[in-house]
Design an enzyme around this catalytic site. Structure first.
Site, PDB file in Angstrom:
ATOM      1  N   THR A  40     -13.161  22.517   2.030  1.00 14.35           N
ATOM      2  CA  THR A  40     -13.087  21.464   3.050  1.00 14.35           C
ATOM      3  C   THR A  40     -12.045  20.426   2.686  1.00 14.35           C
ATOM      4  O   THR A  40     -11.280  19.965   3.537  1.00 14.35           O
ATOM      5  CB  THR A  40     -14.463  20.797   3.213  1.00 14.35           C
ATOM      6  OG1 THR A  40     -15.390  21.751   3.747  1.00 14.35           O
ATOM      7  CG2 THR A  40     -14.391  19.603   4.136  1.00 14.35           C
ATOM      8  N   HIS A  91       7.090  -5.439 -16.048  1.00 12.67           N
ATOM      9  CA  HIS A  91       7.355  -6.431 -15.008  1.00 12.67           C
ATOM     10  C   HIS A  91       8.659  -6.068 -14.291  1.00 12.67           C
ATOM     11  O   HIS A  91       9.638  -5.701 -14.940  1.00 12.67           O
ATOM     12  CB  HIS A  91       7.489  -7.815 -15.641  1.00 12.67           C
ATOM     13  CG  HIS A  91       7.875  -8.881 -14.654  1.00 12.67           C
ATOM     14  ND1 HIS A  91       6.976  -9.448 -13.775  1.00 12.67           N
ATOM     15  CD2 HIS A  91       9.087  -9.474 -14.401  1.00 12.67           C
ATOM     16  CE1 HIS A  91       7.595 -10.354 -13.030  1.00 12.67           C
ATOM     17  NE2 HIS A  91       8.882 -10.388 -13.391  1.00 12.67           N
TER      18      HIS A  91
END
Length: 461
Positions: free
Chosen positions: A41, A440
Site C-alpha cells: 500500500t 551555518h
C-alpha cells in the site's frame, strides 16, 4: 511442493524488507503478494504517490502565485492534472520495479496470488493458474492494513472514497469534504486545496492530529486555516447521502454539508481477510489486530507477524524496523525496536514531525521536564528561503536532561527530525545537542537553538 526456510506473506515495506534481510542471512526465502506491483500500500497507493502529489501541488501553488516576493514573476501558469497524475504513476512504477530488482538480486522467490495459511508451516497460494502449496520452517505475516470507514458511510470508489481514490481524482473537485483530521486527511486535503478545491475538514475530536503534541497541533491548525482549509471540530458524521451529482455529508445536530467529493480518512484496519488464521493458533484482538509477543511471535511458535497488522503506529518505517528485528531474532537470537524513537511526519506545508513523548503525555504521567523552543522566523536559512512558519520544541527530563521528545513544525521538519531520533536513540541530553556544532546557515541550527533554550540560553531568540 516447494520448500523454503521462510515464507513472507505481503510485499509491503515490512514484508519486502524482512525478506531481503532473511536472504542476506543466507535463508531460502519466498514472498507472496497478490498485487502485480511490489511495495505494498505504501508504494502503490500510500506514502509514495501521496508525496509525489504533495510535492507537485506545492510547486504548482508556488509558481502560480507564491514567488512574487522573491523577484520571480510568472504568468499564464496552468494546471495539467493528467500529467501530474502520470508523474505520480511513473514514480510508483519505477520504485516498484526497484523492489522487484532487489528480490532478484537477493534470490527471493516471488509468488503471485492470495496466500492462505493451512496449518503450521504450510501456505496455499491461489493464483491465476490455481492453487500451489508451499512449506517453510517459519511464516511471517506482513499483510498490512486497509482503509476504515464509519457506520452509515459506504465507500463507493467514486464520490465517496478513501485516500486511494483521492490520489487519482481526474479533475479538481469544486468542494471536497475530508472526514478525519489525521495525517492522511490533512495531507490529501492540502493537495487538493492547493490545486483549487474548497476543502472542509470534519473531525470528531475537538482538535486536529490526534496523538500529536497538542501545542504543535494548535499551531498547525492556524497555519492550515490561513492557507484556506476550513475545520469543523467536535462533530459526529452520521452518513453521506448521494444526490444526482453531489453528496450531502450528514452531521449529528447540524445541517448537512453539500460537496462534490468525500474523502473518508478515519484510520485503517488490519488486513487479515481469509488468511486462514483459524487453522493455526494465531489470535486477534477485538479490532482484528494479530497478537504477538516481544519477538513478533504469535501463539503458533513458527508464525510471526509485523507492521500494521499487529497495530501500533501505522507507519512504513515502523514496519521496516519490525521486519528486520523479527528476522534477526528468528535467525540470530536478537532483534529489537525502540518504539520511543520512531519518528512520525505529516508532509503538509509546513511539514510536522515528531519523535518521543509529547508534552501532554509527560504532564499526564507526572514526569518532570524542561522545554526549549526556537522559532524558524529567527533562523537565517529559513528567512533566506522565505519559509519561516513554525518552530522546534525539545522536551528534556528536568533532573537528568535526557531528551524525551522533539516536535517540529516548519520547513523540512521530516528531515530535521532524524537528528532528534538519533540523539534519543543514543540517550543524548539537550546539552549534548546544544554542544554539537551545526553548520551555518542551515535549518538544523534551529534544533541546536531549541536545545540551548531548554537551559534558557538560546543565542538568537
Amino acid at each position: 511442493m516447494p520448500q523454503h526456510d521462510l515464507i513472507v506473506i505481503g510485499a509491503g515495506p515490512g514484508g519486502y524488507v524482512a525478506a531481503i534481510r532473511a536472504a542476506q542471512l543466507g535463508k531460502n526465502v519466498a514472498c507472496i503478494e497478490q498485487e502485480p506491483l511490489l511495495g505494498g500500500t505504501c508504494l502503490r497507493v500510500g506514502c509514495i504517490p501521496s508525496k509525489a502529489m504533495l510535492e507537485s501541488s506545492h510547486l504548482y501553488e508556488e509558481v502560480a502565485g507564491g514567488l512574487d516576493k522573491r523577484g520571480i514573476k510568472t504568468t499564464g501558469v496552468k494546471l495539467d492534472l493528467p500529467e501530474m497524475l502520470r508523474h505520480k504513476e511513473r514514480v510508483v512504477q519505477s520504485l516498484g520495479g526497484g523492489v522487484d530488482a532487489l528480490f532478484k538480486k537477493n534470490k527471493i522467490t516471488r509468488y503471485f496470488g492470495h496466500a492462505r495459511i493451512d496449518g503450521p508451516g504450510r501456505v496455499v497460494v491461489t493464483g491465476k493458474d490455481g492453487n500451489e502449496e508451499l512449506t517453510a520452517a517459519h511464516i511471517l505475516i506482513a499483510t498490512g492494513s486497509k482503509p476504515a470507514t464509519l457506520p452509515g458511510i459506504e465507500l463507493d470508489g467514486d464520490r465517496i472514497g478513501s485516500s486511494t481514490e483521492a490520489l487519482s481524482y481526474d479533475q479538481v473537485p469544486p468542494h471536497l469534504v475530508v472526514i478525519g483530521a489525521g495525517y492522511i486527511g490533512l495531507e490529501m486535503g492540502t493537495v487538493w486545496r492547493r490545486l483549487g478545491a474548497q476543502v472542509t475538514v470534519l473531525e470528531y475530536l475537538d482538535r486536529i492530529l490526534p496523538g500529536m503534541d497538542s501545542e504543535l497541533a494548535r499551531d498547525a491548525k492556524k497555519l492550515f486555516e490561513k492557507q484556506g482549509l476550513t475545520f469543523q471540530l467536535g462533530c459526529k458524521v452520521t452518513g453521506v447521502k448521494l444526490n444526482r451529482k453531489t453528496c450531502d455529508v450528514q452531521i449529528e445536530g447540524a445541517d448537512p454539508i453539500r460537496c462534490d467529493k468525500v474523502l473518508v480518512a478515519v484510520g485503517r484496519k488490519p488486513n487479515t481477510d481469509d488468511l486462514g488464521l483459524d487453522s493455526v493458533n494465531v489470535e486477534t484482538d477485538h479490532r482484528g489486530f494479530i497478537a504477538v509477543n516481544g519477538h513478533y511471535q504469535t501463539g503458533e511458535p513458527t508464525i510471526y507477524a509485523i507492521g500494521d497488522v499487529i497495530g501500533g503506529a501505522m507507519l512504513a518505517h515502523k514496519a521496516e524496523e519490525e521486519g528486520v528485528a523479527c528476522v534477526e531474532q528468528m535467525y540470530t537470537g536478537y532483534g529489537h525496536v525502540n518504539y520511543d524513537t520512531i519518528p512520525g511526519v505529516v508532509y503538509t506545508e509546513p511539514e510536522i514531525a515528531t519523535v518521543g513523548k509529547t508534552e501532554d503525555a509527560l504532564k499526564e504521567a507526572g514526569i518532570p521536564y524542561r522545554k526549549g523552543t526556537f522559532p524558524f522566523i529567527a533562523n537565517s536559512r529559513a528567512r533566506a528561503s522565505g519559509h519561516t512558519d513554525g518552530k522546534v520544541k525539545i522536551l528534556a527530563h528536568k533532573e537528568t536532561d535526557r531528551v524525551l521528545g522533539v516536535h517540529i513544525i516548519g520547513p523540512h521538519a521530516g528531515e530535521l527530525i532524524a537528528e532528534a531520533a538519533v540523539s534519543m536513540e543514543f540517550g543524548a541530553s539537550s546539552e549534548d545537542i546544544a554542544r554539537c556544532c551545526h553548520a551555518h546557515p542551515t535549518l538544523a541550527e534551529a534544533v541546536k537553538e531549541a536545545a540551548l533554550a531548554v537551559d534558557k540560553r538560546s543565542i538568537n531568540s
